[in-house]
Design a protein around this motif. Sequence first.
Motif, PDB file in Angstrom:
ATOM      1  N   SER A   1      15.182 -26.970  10.379  1.00 12.04           N
ATOM      2  CA  SER A   1      15.150 -27.268   8.947  1.00 12.04           C
ATOM      3  C   SER A   1      13.784 -26.984   8.353  1.00 12.04           C
ATOM      4  O   SER A   1      12.773 -26.982   9.060  1.00 12.04           O
TER       5      SER A   1
ATOM      6  N   ARG B   1      11.161 -33.252  10.801  1.00 18.07           N
ATOM      7  CA  ARG B   1      11.920 -34.211  11.605  1.00 18.07           C
ATOM      8  C   ARG B   1      13.182 -33.624  12.216  1.00 18.07           C
ATOM      9  O   ARG B   1      13.713 -34.184  13.186  1.00 18.07           O
ATOM     10  N   ARG B   2      13.666 -32.493  11.700  1.00 22.59           N
ATOM     11  CA  ARG B   2      14.901 -31.912  12.226  1.00 22.59           C
ATOM     12  C   ARG B   2      14.682 -30.479  12.682  1.00 22.59           C
ATOM     13  O   ARG B   2      14.071 -29.679  11.965  1.00 22.59           O
TER      14      ARG B   2
ATOM     15  N   TYR C   1      11.118 -26.511  15.801  1.00 26.31           N
ATOM     16  CA  TYR C   1      10.827 -27.256  14.585  1.00 26.31           C
ATOM     17  C   TYR C   1       9.859 -26.497  13.680  1.00 26.31           C
ATOM     18  O   TYR C   1       8.902 -25.877  14.159  1.00 26.31           O
TER      19      TYR C   1
END
Length: 125
Positions: free
Chosen positions: A104, A100-101, A32
């Motif tokens: 990304s 959150r992803r 992340y």
Amino acid sequence: QVQLVQSGGGLVQAGGSLNLSCAASGRNFGSYAMGWFRQAPGKEREFVSDINWTGSSTNYVDSVKGRFTISRDSAKNMVHLQMNSLKPEDTAVYYCAIHRRPGSRSRDKDEYAYWGQGTQVTVSS
């Protein structure tokens, strides 16, 4: 339970330096992006910097380019922000965050799922 614990910050004179650290626990965030945001009184929380999951790519808001350096230690689930040549306009509460992803990137605070508790940085003129 995911927890981000920040350390560092404080009061410094203009031109000085501070280092912020953020330790994540509760899961592995090695895939992340991690970032730093700040919020000055009466202003929106703004993007400061982020770093991708490998640590090979970084972004900065124009106002801190050349003065701030973000880094991460994925093995320790930590992200750091070295702040040099601080200016009074850098005064704000600084927050670390995790996207959150996995994989990304974003400068949008709404794309970040986990947040640190915030730490005050005050730069006196």
